[in-house]
Design a protein around this motif. Structure first.
Motif, short mmCIF file in Angstrom:
data_model
loop_
_atom_site.label_atom_id
_atom_site.label_comp_id
_atom_site.label_asym_id
_atom_site.label_seq_id
_atom_site.Cartn_x
_atom_site.Cartn_y
_atom_site.Cartn_z
N MET A 133 26.64 86.51 16.25
CA MET A 133 27.41 87.31 16.35
C MET A 133 27.19 86.67 18.49
N SER A 134 28.10 85.86 18.90
CA SER A 134 27.66 85.93 20.66
C SER A 134 29.10 86.45 21.41
N VAL A 135 28.50 87.04 22.36
CA VAL A 135 28.95 87.82 23.68
C VAL A 135 28.70 87.07 25.26
N PRO A 136 29.44 85.97 25.70
CA PRO A 136 29.72 85.82 26.78
C PRO A 136 29.47 86.75 27.74
N VAL A 137 28.19 86.01 28.16
CA VAL A 137 28.16 87.18 29.60
C VAL A 137 28.29 86.20 31.07
N ASP A 138 29.07 86.78 31.46
CA ASP A 138 29.73 86.09 33.36
C ASP A 138 28.41 86.50 34.42
N PRO A 139 28.21 85.09 34.61
CA PRO A 139 26.77 85.79 35.75
C PRO A 139 27.53 86.67 37.01
#
Length: 98
Positions: A1-7
C-alpha cells in the motif's frame, strides 16, 4: 500500500532548517536557508540529512552546502559518510518498491 506524502510548506521547511542548524545561522543566511530547503525539495528526511554536517560545523556556510547539493548528484550528496543507511537514496528506494 502506498501512502503519498506531501513536501513541507515553504515556511515549514525553512523553519526546520533553521531549527536543525541551531543558533542564529538561519538569520545570518536566510536566502541560503531557503535555497537549502528548496534543494531538498522541502522533504524532511532530505533536509535533516543535509543539515547534519552543517550542524556539526557551526562555522560552515549554508550557501556552500547548497552549492554542493546543486552541483552534482543531489541524491548522492544527501548521505552521511559514517552511515550509508542514513541517506535519501536508500529511503527512496524502499519507499518506491513493492
Amino acid at each position: 500500500m502506498s501512502v503519498p506524502v506531501d513536501p513541507l510548506t515553504t515556511d515549514e521547511s525553512r523553519t526546520l532548517v533553521t531549527r536543525l542548524l541551531g543558533g542564529d545561522r538561519g538569520e545570518r543566511e536566510p536566502q541560503a536557508v531557503a535555497d537549502l530547503a528548496d534543494s531538498c525539495a522541502r522533504l524532511p528526511l532530505a533536509i535533516r540529512i543535509a543539515t547534519v554536517g552543517l550542524a556539526a560545523e557551526p562555522t560552515g556556510s549554508v550557501a556552500a552546502a547548497v552549492d554542493e547539493l546543486t552541483c552534482g548528484g543531489r541524491l548522492d550528496a544527501l548521505a552521511l559518510d559514517e552511515d550509508a543507511g542514513l541517506a535519501v537514496r536508500p529511503a527512496f528506494d524502499l519507499s518506491t518498491t513493492g
